[in-house]
Design a protein around this motif. Structure first.
Motif, PDB file in Angstrom:
ATOM      1  N   MET A 679       1.304  -0.917   0.224  1.00  0.00           N
ATOM      2  CA  MET A 679      -0.221  -0.064  -0.333  1.00  0.00           C
ATOM      3  C   MET A 679       0.430   1.158   0.123  1.00  0.00           C
ATOM      4  O   MET A 679       0.520   2.065  -0.356  1.00  0.00           O
ATOM      5  CB  MET A 679      -0.767   0.063   1.160  1.00  0.00           C
ATOM      6  N   LEU A 680       1.771   1.116   1.034  1.00  0.00           N
ATOM      7  CA  LEU A 680       3.159   2.076   1.600  1.00  0.00           C
ATOM      8  C   LEU A 680       3.657   2.647  -0.426  1.00  0.00           C
ATOM      9  O   LEU A 680       3.684   3.319  -0.801  1.00  0.00           O
ATOM     10  CB  LEU A 680       3.681   1.956   2.374  1.00  0.00           C
ATOM     11  N   THR A 681       4.207   1.711  -1.132  1.00  0.00           N
ATOM     12  CA  THR A 681       5.127   1.475  -2.152  1.00  0.00           C
ATOM     13  C   THR A 681       4.328   2.020  -3.244  1.00  0.00           C
ATOM     14  O   THR A 681       3.941   3.516  -4.174  1.00  0.00           O
ATOM     15  CB  THR A 681       5.116   0.158  -2.542  1.00  0.00           C
ATOM     16  N   LEU A 682       2.181   1.563  -3.182  1.00  0.00           N
ATOM     17  CA  LEU A 682       1.973   2.438  -4.492  1.00  0.00           C
ATOM     18  C   LEU A 682       1.451   3.652  -3.884  1.00  0.00           C
ATOM     19  O   LEU A 682       1.521   4.369  -5.190  1.00  0.00           O
ATOM     20  CB  LEU A 682       0.202   1.276  -4.253  1.00  0.00           C
ATOM     21  N   LEU A 683       1.730   3.817  -2.814  1.00  0.00           N
ATOM     22  CA  LEU A 683       1.025   5.610  -3.003  1.00  0.00           C
ATOM     23  C   LEU A 683       1.839   6.547  -3.091  1.00  0.00           C
ATOM     24  O   LEU A 683       1.850   7.407  -4.115  1.00  0.00           O
ATOM     25  CB  LEU A 683       0.921   5.395  -1.306  1.00  0.00           C
ATOM     26  N   ILE A 684       3.411   5.855  -2.385  1.00  0.00           N
ATOM     27  CA  ILE A 684       4.454   6.820  -3.511  1.00  0.00           C
ATOM     28  C   ILE A 684       4.449   6.427  -4.343  1.00  0.00           C
ATOM     29  O   ILE A 684       4.850   8.292  -4.977  1.00  0.00           O
ATOM     30  CB  ILE A 684       5.692   6.033  -2.374  1.00  0.00           C
ATOM     31  N   ILE A 685       4.390   5.991  -4.859  1.00  0.00           N
ATOM     32  CA  ILE A 685       4.846   5.659  -6.958  1.00  0.00           C
ATOM     33  C   ILE A 685       3.532   7.004  -7.489  1.00  0.00           C
ATOM     34  O   ILE A 685       3.731   7.144  -8.251  1.00  0.00           O
ATOM     35  CB  ILE A 685       4.111   4.100  -6.910  1.00  0.00           C
ATOM     36  N   ALA A 686       2.084   6.958  -7.223  1.00  0.00           N
ATOM     37  CA  ALA A 686       0.998   7.509  -7.352  1.00  0.00           C
ATOM     38  C   ALA A 686       1.437   8.974  -7.141  1.00  0.00           C
ATOM     39  O   ALA A 686       1.472   9.917  -7.676  1.00  0.00           O
ATOM     40  CB  ALA A 686       0.158   7.137  -6.248  1.00  0.00           C
ATOM     41  N   VAL A 687       2.394   9.858  -5.979  1.00  0.00           N
ATOM     42  CA  VAL A 687       2.705  10.618  -5.954  1.00  0.00           C
ATOM     43  C   VAL A 687       3.451  11.222  -6.611  1.00  0.00           C
ATOM     44  O   VAL A 687       3.430  12.346  -7.193  1.00  0.00           O
ATOM     45  CB  VAL A 687       3.165  11.091  -3.939  1.00  0.00           C
ATOM     46  N   ALA A 688       4.363  10.063  -7.094  1.00  0.00           N
ATOM     47  CA  ALA A 688       5.757  10.864  -8.121  1.00  0.00           C
ATOM     48  C   ALA A 688       5.172  10.963  -9.269  1.00  0.00           C
ATOM     49  O   ALA A 688       5.708  11.626 -10.122  1.00  0.00           O
ATOM     50  CB  ALA A 688       7.104  10.149  -8.127  1.00  0.00           C
ATOM     51  N   GLY A 689       4.346   9.671  -9.321  1.00  0.00           N
ATOM     52  CA  GLY A 689       3.509   9.955 -11.801  1.00  0.00           C
ATOM     53  C   GLY A 689       2.513  11.206 -11.213  1.00  0.00           C
ATOM     54  O   GLY A 689       2.704  11.484 -12.178  1.00  0.00           O
ATOM     55  N   LEU A 690       2.450  11.777 -10.187  1.00  0.00           N
ATOM     56  CA  LEU A 690       1.683  12.763 -10.733  1.00  0.00           C
ATOM     57  C   LEU A 690       2.277  13.904 -10.971  1.00  0.00           C
ATOM     58  O   LEU A 690       2.082  14.844 -10.886  1.00  0.00           O
ATOM     59  CB  LEU A 690       0.343  13.016  -9.024  1.00  0.00           C
ATOM     60  N   GLY A 691       3.589  14.218 -10.013  1.00  0.00           N
ATOM     61  CA  GLY A 691       4.859  14.520 -10.189  1.00  0.00           C
ATOM     62  C   GLY A 691       4.983  14.660 -11.820  1.00  0.00           C
ATOM     63  O   GLY A 691       5.263  15.802 -12.182  1.00  0.00           O
ATOM     64  N   VAL A 692       5.377  13.859 -12.665  1.00  0.00           N
ATOM     65  CA  VAL A 692       5.740  13.969 -13.858  1.00  0.00           C
ATOM     66  C   VAL A 692       4.596  14.290 -14.452  1.00  0.00           C
ATOM     67  O   VAL A 692       4.803  14.979 -15.447  1.00  0.00           O
ATOM     68  CB  VAL A 692       5.366  12.089 -14.144  1.00  0.00           C
ATOM     69  N   LEU A 693       3.189  13.841 -14.031  1.00  0.00           N
ATOM     70  CA  LEU A 693       1.908  14.445 -14.937  1.00  0.00           C
ATOM     71  C   LEU A 693       1.709  16.355 -14.895  1.00  0.00           C
ATOM     72  O   LEU A 693       1.605  17.086 -16.105  1.00  0.00           O
ATOM     73  CB  LEU A 693       0.924  13.741 -14.110  1.00  0.00           C
ATOM     74  N   ASN A 694       2.406  16.984 -13.644  1.00  0.00           N
ATOM     75  CA  ASN A 694       1.959  17.835 -13.678  1.00  0.00           C
ATOM     76  C   ASN A 694       3.759  18.152 -14.897  1.00  0.00           C
ATOM     77  O   ASN A 694       3.093  19.754 -15.384  1.00  0.00           O
ATOM     78  CB  ASN A 694       2.946  18.360 -12.434  1.00  0.00           C
ATOM     79  N   THR A 695       4.740  18.307 -14.822  1.00  0.00           N
ATOM     80  CA  THR A 695       6.202  18.208 -14.899  1.00  0.00           C
ATOM     81  C   THR A 695       5.179  18.304 -17.049  1.00  0.00           C
ATOM     82  O   THR A 695       6.295  19.736 -17.475  1.00  0.00           O
ATOM     83  CB  THR A 695       6.743  17.749 -14.888  1.00  0.00           C
ATOM     84  N   VAL A 696       5.104  17.721 -17.113  1.00  0.00           N
ATOM     85  CA  VAL A 696       4.677  17.069 -18.784  1.00  0.00           C
ATOM     86  C   VAL A 696       3.215  18.620 -19.014  1.00  0.00           C
ATOM     87  O   VAL A 696       3.805  18.849 -19.708  1.00  0.00           O
ATOM     88  CB  VAL A 696       4.145  15.782 -19.162  1.00  0.00           C
ATOM     89  N   ALA A 697       2.502  18.599 -18.175  1.00  0.00           N
ATOM     90  CA  ALA A 697       1.154  19.882 -18.453  1.00  0.00           C
ATOM     91  C   ALA A 697       2.187  21.287 -18.655  1.00  0.00           C
ATOM     92  O   ALA A 697       1.322  21.457 -20.096  1.00  0.00           O
ATOM     93  CB  ALA A 697       0.254  19.308 -17.176  1.00  0.00           C
ATOM     94  N   LEU A 698       2.371  20.846 -16.879  1.00  0.00           N
ATOM     95  CA  LEU A 698       3.034  22.728 -17.733  1.00  0.00           C
ATOM     96  C   LEU A 698       4.289  22.721 -19.203  1.00  0.00           C
ATOM     97  O   LEU A 698       4.278  24.073 -19.945  1.00  0.00           O
ATOM     98  CB  LEU A 698       4.433  22.649 -16.553  1.00  0.00           C
ATOM     99  N   GLN A 699       4.910  21.740 -19.490  1.00  0.00           N
ATOM    100  CA  GLN A 699       5.874  21.424 -20.007  1.00  0.00           C
ATOM    101  C   GLN A 699       5.212  22.117 -21.874  1.00  0.00           C
ATOM    102  O   GLN A 699       5.615  22.209 -22.690  1.00  0.00           O
ATOM    103  CB  GLN A 699       6.791  20.183 -20.848  1.00  0.00           C
ATOM    104  N   ILE A 700       3.423  20.910 -21.908  1.00  0.00           N
ATOM    105  CA  ILE A 700       3.291  20.772 -23.182  1.00  0.00           C
ATOM    106  C   ILE A 700       2.277  22.482 -23.374  1.00  0.00           C
ATOM    107  O   ILE A 700       2.082  22.734 -24.658  1.00  0.00           O
ATOM    108  CB  ILE A 700       1.985  20.280 -22.841  1.00  0.00           C
ATOM    109  N   ARG A 701       1.818  23.320 -22.108  1.00  0.00           N
ATOM    110  CA  ARG A 701       1.280  24.166 -22.031  1.00  0.00           C
ATOM    111  C   ARG A 701       2.428  25.914 -22.535  1.00  0.00           C
ATOM    112  O   ARG A 701       2.412  26.414 -23.105  1.00  0.00           O
ATOM    113  CB  ARG A 701       0.892  24.800 -20.436  1.00  0.00           C
ATOM    114  N   GLU A 702       3.849  25.516 -21.670  1.00  0.00           N
ATOM    115  CA  GLU A 702       4.840  25.610 -22.507  1.00  0.00           C
ATOM    116  C   GLU A 702       5.198  26.242 -24.145  1.00  0.00           C
ATOM    117  O   GLU A 702       5.272  27.043 -24.500  1.00  0.00           O
ATOM    118  CB  GLU A 702       6.159  26.167 -21.841  1.00  0.00           C
ATOM    119  N   LYS A 703       4.469  25.141 -24.342  1.00  0.00           N
ATOM    120  CA  LYS A 703       5.402  24.074 -25.926  1.00  0.00           C
ATOM    121  C   LYS A 703       3.497  24.940 -26.498  1.00  0.00           C
ATOM    122  O   LYS A 703       4.222  23.994 -27.650  1.00  0.00           O
ATOM    123  CB  LYS A 703       6.568  23.628 -26.132  1.00  0.00           C
TER     124      LYS A 703
END
Length: 809
Positions: A679-703
């Motif tokens: 459960m804790l591993t999946l939670l940490i993965i979800a938070v990390a994946g969410l950080g990637v999603l934000n990075t890509v979303a900002l990148q797409i908006r900028e470009k």
């Protein structure tokens, strides 16, 4: 100020996706931090948290009511220093009962129980936590203790004289005040039948930190009661606390490690998301400055822009964190052997406030820098990165003509925002390291369970039918299935010894039974040896006849003892070596009355816990304790894939009713910890994946404009998807490669800490659990996290129309 609010409201309306991402990131991070910080708080002293929430008893007294009247009992509840009292409850601390268990043939006689009569589970002291079933609704029902001598299965029956009680619930008393609870009228009937008249008084005191404090408290209570009215010594919570804390100590380093990882990664991602959102709005900041906004107004506008979704996310996040914590804490309570765990109130307040403070701080920095720019500079900076940011990487990768252009464009993207890329690498690294750590820990714990659990090592045992146990006849509906398996196997002092003829019968039956791997004879004993404490029953001795390696116990160092009577050798656990100051290869003299044996310590056995354990040959046991010479039972290991119940049923049928065949089951703590790891591993993965999603979303908006240009010159949706995914793929792969050694280092440091807390060293097989193929696979975890987080915004970019992308700022 109205202009600031108006601008912030307009910004939220124009950037709904960004607001949703900020709110979602804060929500997940708040939930993860609430769970992690709550676990850290509870792991610090789980017994103390449960003791406080269940209003545990500092002292429990049993009073002989034949020597004290109601007025004297009432007077004893008002002694100095008392803060709460429960009782007097009718009690009988020496009930002899017969127990039957559903699905198990046989009746267990002479079970000693401490029973108390209570009308409800709650109260000012010793608030019982019901783990299964319900409180008794009639006099023929009983609730048993989760940690007591009574049966822990619903539907079991407890017979006391002519009173038959059905188990309708299982409860936890944090200080183990009884083995079972019935309604007051039923306890009165049981006590009258036995000729006893006792009452239980439970106290909480203002001074209770030390044994001296409690001794003074006990003296004050005893002074208020008639002489000799107190039965035995009062039960102190400190003894229970010491035992419980030693039991849970091995799991604390693991929970702390996961909690810290979750907290760090949550902070990183909140800072990354919020600062990225402000940086992405630099063009808008330039527009605001061009219409007269001051730097302070710009900062206030962007703080509001991120604060509104952040507040929403934090409030919902702390609620979700508590809901998510419920099943996790239920698992933790099983591991910690306490009734109730929960998120402390201060955590529910501190986490959302801290996350909001981080959000504001992350927004103020970049907003202040952008607000200090001139309007023209801010607009230009927001529309395109400076030439040195990423252009060199793009030009260099463009020379790789054999690589598709969307791939090279994606690989060059991280260089445009090195700061954001670094934070993203750290977030993915933590997520991938958590995967490595979690996989390694689960494998290690599984090996630990297989090494130390009798259920896994020697799941089937054969002995003579214990005294007082009678095999019940088969009921209807089981024709041709043979006798039910009795899940009991008694061995040790007082247990019957097997004759030579009985041993021959057992070995013949075992040899004829399919699925047998190995079998050993076993005799157990408990003696008080020099230099070893006696608080837990002395030194526990196990004598295996046959090859002791077939016991499947792991050795930390050394070898197994020799069966030769001419060479006395023993194997011991780590606690034995610690308490006696001996080491493998040295000697130790065992003394038992007039018997004295000096033996060489041949090896150190992996046998963690608070018990001192010694393993020796039957001849050595007979030399130190002649009363235990002989064979008490047979312990059997099975071939892989053989079902223990089916094997035991077949062996029971072959041996008949003179013997009892026990099939072991267990592993509750292992299941709980493994589920917690997952459960804790999946939670940490979800938070990390969410950080990637934000990075890509900002990148797409900028470009977005650049993507529109690419689409206009012929880039297909699939190529767009490839370009966006590649922009984080290389980052994820690098983070994953770094994460493997990081996770292994964390694993190799946490495991010994767990072993030390359990008073044991660790065999190499428990620590060295990573094979080369597994490490290669785990290195791809960062890539998987990055790609999974990028897919949603990448799909949006691929589906966007060219004209829409060209019009986007």
């Amino acid at each position: 100020m109205s202009a600031v609010f108006h601008a912030a409201r307009g910004g939220l309306g124009g950037r709904k996706l960004q607001a949703v991402i900020i709110g979602l990131v804060v929500l997940i991070s708040t939930a993860a931090s609430t769970l992690a910080l709550g676990m850290l708080a509870d792991a610090h002293s789980p017994f103390d948290h449960a003791f406080a929430s269940q209003h545990g008893a500092d002292l429990a007294f049993t009073v002989d009511t034949a020597h004290v009247d109601a007025a004297q009992l009432a007077n004893a509840t008002h002694v100095a220093g008392v803060t709460a009292v429960a009782g007097p409850f009718a009690a009988d601390d020496s009930v002899t009962a017969k127990v039957t268990i559903p699905q198990v043939s046989g009746t267990l006689n002479d079970v000693q129980l401490d029973l108390v009569g209570r009308s409800s589970a709650g109260g000012p002291v010793d608030d019982l936590s019901l783990q299964q079933g319900h409180w008794p609704a009639s006099d023929d029902q009983i609730v048993t203790s989760a940690n007591g001598n009574g049966p822990g299965q619903l539907g079991a029956t407890v017979s006391v004289g002519n009173q038959t009680l059905t188990v309708v619930g299982v409860a936890n008393s944090v200080t183990n005040t009884a083995d079972g609870w019935v309604l007051p009228a039923e306890l009165t009937a049981i006590a009258n039948q036995a000729g006893t008249a006792e009452a239980q008084l439970l106290y909480r005191f203002s001074s209770n930190a030390t044994s001296s404090d409690l001794a003074a408290d006990a003296s004050a209570v005893e002074a208020a009661l008639p002489k000799d009215s107190v039965v035995g010594a009062p039960t102190s919570y400190l003894a229970v606390r010491q035992s419980e804390q030693s039991n849970v100590a091995p799991w604390v380093p693991f929970i702390i490690a996961f909690g810290v990882i979750a907290l760090v990664i949550s902070v990183l991602i909140v800072v990354n998301v919020v600062s990225g959102a402000v940086v992405a709005g630099t063009t808008r900041i330039g527009v605001l400055k061009s219409i007269g906004f001051t730097p302070l107004q710009v900062v206030a506008c962007y703080v509001l822009l991120v604060a509104v979704p952040a507040v929403t996310g934090a409030v919902i996040g702390v609620i979700c964190g508590n809901l998510l914590a419920a099943p996790v804490y239920q698992q933790n309570a099983q591991v910690y052997q306490v009734g109730v765990l929960g998120v402390p109130f201060w955590v529910d307040v501190a986490v959302p406030l801290t996350v909001l403070a981080l959000t504001v701080a992350a927004a103020v920095g970049p907003a202040s820098r952008a607000g200090a720019m001139s309007a023209i500079q801010a607009i230009a900076t927001g529309r395109a990165p400076r030439p040195k940011h990423g252009f060199f990487a793009q030009r260099a990768l463009a020379k790789l003509t054999s690589v598709p252009r969307p791939v090279t464009l994606g690989f060059a993207a991280p260089a445009a925002r090195p700061g954001r890329t670094f934070v993203t690498v750290i977030a993915v690294l933590f997520g991938a390291a958590a995967v490595t750590f979690g996989v390694g820990l689960a494998t290690s714990l599984n090996r630990v369970y297989n090494d130390i659990s009798q259920d896994a090592r020697l799941p089937v045992r054969v002995s003579l039918l214990p005294p007082g146990v009678n095999l019940a006849p088969q009921g209807a509906g089981r024709p041709g299935k043979g006798p039910r398996v009795v899940h009991l196997a008694i061995n040790g002092p007082g247990a019957p010894l097997l004759t030579a003829a009985q041993q021959q019968a057992i070995t013949t039956a075992i040899g004829a039974q399919p699925g047998t791997l190995h079998y050993l004879t076993q005799r157990d004993d408990s003696l008080n040896f020099p230099g070893l404490g006696t608080t837990n029953g002395g030194t526990f001795i196990t004598a295996y006849g046959g090859d002791p390696a077939w016991s499947n116990l792991a050795l930390i160092s050394g070898t197994w003892y020799s069966q030769s009577s001419a060479v006395r050798e023993i194997d011991v656990n780590t606690l034995f070596l610690t308490d006696t100051g001996t080491q493998v290869g040295g000697t130790y003299t065992m003394v038992n009355g007039g018997h004295k044996v000096t033996a060489k310590i041949a090896g150190e056995v992996f046998d963690p816990g608070n018990d001192v354990d010694v393993y020796m040959s039957p001849s050595t046991l007979a030399a130190i304790d002649p009363t235990q010479a002989g064979v008490g039972q047979y312990a059997i290991s099975l071939e892989p894939g053989v079902n223990a119940d089916a094997y035991a049923t077949g062996l029971q049928t072959a041996l008949g009713d003179a013997y009892v065949v026990g099939a072991s089951h267990g592993g509750t703590a292992l299941v709980a910890i493994t589920a917690l790891v997952a459960m804790l591993t999946l939670l940490i993965i979800a938070v990390a994946g969410l950080g990637v999603l934000n990075t890509v979303a900002l990148q797409i908006r900028e470009k977005a404009h650049d993507i529109g240009v690419f689409k206009a010159v012929g880039m297909t949706p699939r190529q767009t998807l490839t370009m966006v995914v590649c922009s984080v793929g290389l980052t994820g792969l690098v983070a994953g490669i770094i994460a493997v050694p990081a996770g292994i280092v964390l694993h190799h440091n946490v495991l010994p800490a767990m072993g030390h807390a359990a008073n044991s060293g660790l065999p190499a097989s428990v620590i060295s659990v990573f094979s080369l193929p597994e490490m290669i696979g785990l290195a791809l975890a960062g890539l998987v996290i990055a790609v999974a987080g990028a897919l949603a915004p990448a799909s949006w970019a691929a589906r966007s129309r060219t004209a829409t992308a060209l019009r986007t700022e």
